[in-house]
Design a protein around this motif. Structure first.
Motif: not given
Length: 314
Positions: A67-71, A184-190
Motif C-alpha cells: 500500500x502507498x502509505x506503508x513500508x 517482511x512488512x511495516x504497516x503504518x497505523x492510522x
C-alpha cells in the motif's frame, strides 16, 4: 528495497490511481532508475482497481502488494527471493511491524512449509478471528500462475473486506504454503480508511455487499478444508458474529435508511446458512449483547425485527 539482486529477478510496478498531488511525477521519476520499473497511470478507481491493474501488468512468478502509505523493511525482497529458491511454495506468509518504532512484531511462530492436506494445519496455525496474517494481502507472496488460472481479481465494488476475500479465494487454489518467521512488512497505523468508520451508512452498505461473496467463499472453504477447526467456525464467528452482528447492532442503536425488512430478510438468509445457529442453545453462542439479535432471528419475522429496531433506535 532496490538492491542489485532484487532487480536481477524482480519488477517493480507503480500504480498511480488518479492521484491529485505530486505522486504521478514521483512515479515517473523512478522510471529512470531501471527499465524493470513500470508505471501505470489510471483514473481513480480505488485500491481494488489499482491492485488489479498491477496483477494484469505483472510478468513474474510471484506478486506482492504494498500500500502507498506503508513500508518494506530493508532487503526484505532479497530474503523473499532466497525463500522462493529453496521451496517454491504457492503462498508465502511473513510477519509485520506496526510502524517503525513498535516493539512488538507479530510474525508466525515458526518457519514451516505445508503441503496438500497440511494446509488445514497451516490455516489453524495462522488464522485468528480478529485479524492476523490471513486477512490482509500485504506481507505475502502469491504465485502468479494460480492467480491467472482462474483470473482471480479483487472485487472492485468493495472497499472493505476485499483483501480477505482475495486471500481466502487464493487459498482455495493453493497446494502449498510457507510461513516465514520474520518481519517482511511495516504497516503504518492510522490509515485504516473505511474500516475505522464502523457505524456509518457507507460502511453498512459495504458490509451488505460483502455478505454474498464472503458467504460463498467460506462455504467453499468448508468443503476444501474439512479438517480445519478454524474454517469450521469461521462462518459463525466472523460472517455472523462479526459482520452481521455489527449491522444488527447499528440497526438497534441509531436511525438509518438501510433498516428495512428487505435488508433484514437478506441478512437472515445468510444466517440460515450458519450450521451452528441451527443447534439448540445457539442464541448463547456469541457475545451476550447479541442474544436479542439471535432471538429475533429465531422468530424469523424480518418485518417484526425491523419494527423492533426502529423502536430501539428512536
Amino acid at each position: 528495497i532496490l538492491s542489485p539482486s532484487f532487480f536481477d529477478s524482480c519488477e517493480l510496478i507503480l500504480i498511480d490511481d488518479g492521484s491529485t498531488d505530486e505522486s504521478a511525477a514521483i512515479c515517473d521519476a523512478f522510471l529512470s532508475l531501471d527499465e524493470r520499473i513500470a508505471v501505470i497511470h489510471k483514473k481513480n478507481g480505488g485500491v481494488s482497481s489499482a491492485r488489479n491493474a498491477g496483477i494484469e501488468a505483472a510478468h513474474g512468478r510471484y506478486v506482492t502488494f504494498v500500500d502507498a502509505d506503508d513500508l518494506l523493511p530493508r532487503n526484505c525482497m532479497d530474503l523473499w527471493l532466497k525463500d522462493i529458491a529453496q521451496s517454491s511454495a504457492d503462498l508465502y506468509v511473513g510477519g509485520y511491524r506496526l510502524g517503525n518504532d513498535c516493539p512488538v512484531e507479530p510474525a508466525p511462530q515458526k518457519s514451516s512449509l505445508y503441503h496438500g492436506t497440511e494446509l488445514c494445519a497451516f490455516i489453524d496455525d495462522n488464522l485468528s478471528y480478529d485479524g492476523s496474517y490471513l486477512r490482509p494481502v500485504w506481507g505475502k507472496l502469491f504465485r502468479k500462475e494460480l492467480i491467472d488460472s482462474v483470473s482471480l481479481r479483487f472485487e472492485t465494488s468493495l472497499s472493505y473486506g476485499e483483501d480477505m476475500l482475495f486471500l481466502f479465494r487464493f487459498l482455495l487454489l493453493c497446494r502449498s504454503a510457507e510461513t516465514v518467521s520474520r518481519t517482511v512488512y511495516i504497516y503504518r497505523v492510522g490509515n485504516a480508511g473505511l474500516s475505522a468508520d464502523l457505524s456509518s451508512d457507507r460502511h453498512l452498505t459495504q458490509l451488505m455487499l460483502l455478505l454474498e461473496p464472503y458467504s460463498e467463499t467460506l462455504l467453499a472453504m468448508e468443503r476444501a478444508f474439512p479438517d480445519s477447526i478454524k474454517v469450521k467456525a469461521l462462518y459463525h464467528k466472523d460472517l455472523v458474529g462479526r459482520l452481521i452482528c455489527r449491522i444488527l447492532t447499528v440497526f438497534a442503536t441509531r436511525k438509518t435508511t438501510l433498516l428495512t425488512a428487505d435488508n433484514i430478510s437478506r441478512i437472515y438468509h445468510y444466517m440460515r446458512k450458519d450450521k451452528i445457529l441451527s443447534r439448540p442453545g445457539a442464541v448463547f453462542s456469541l457475545r451476550k449483547g447479541q442474544i436479542l439479535n439471535l432471538i429475533l432471528y429465531r422468530i424469523s419475522s424480518p418485518a417484526l425485527s425491523a419494527r423492533f429496531y426502529r423502536f430501539t433506535s428512536s
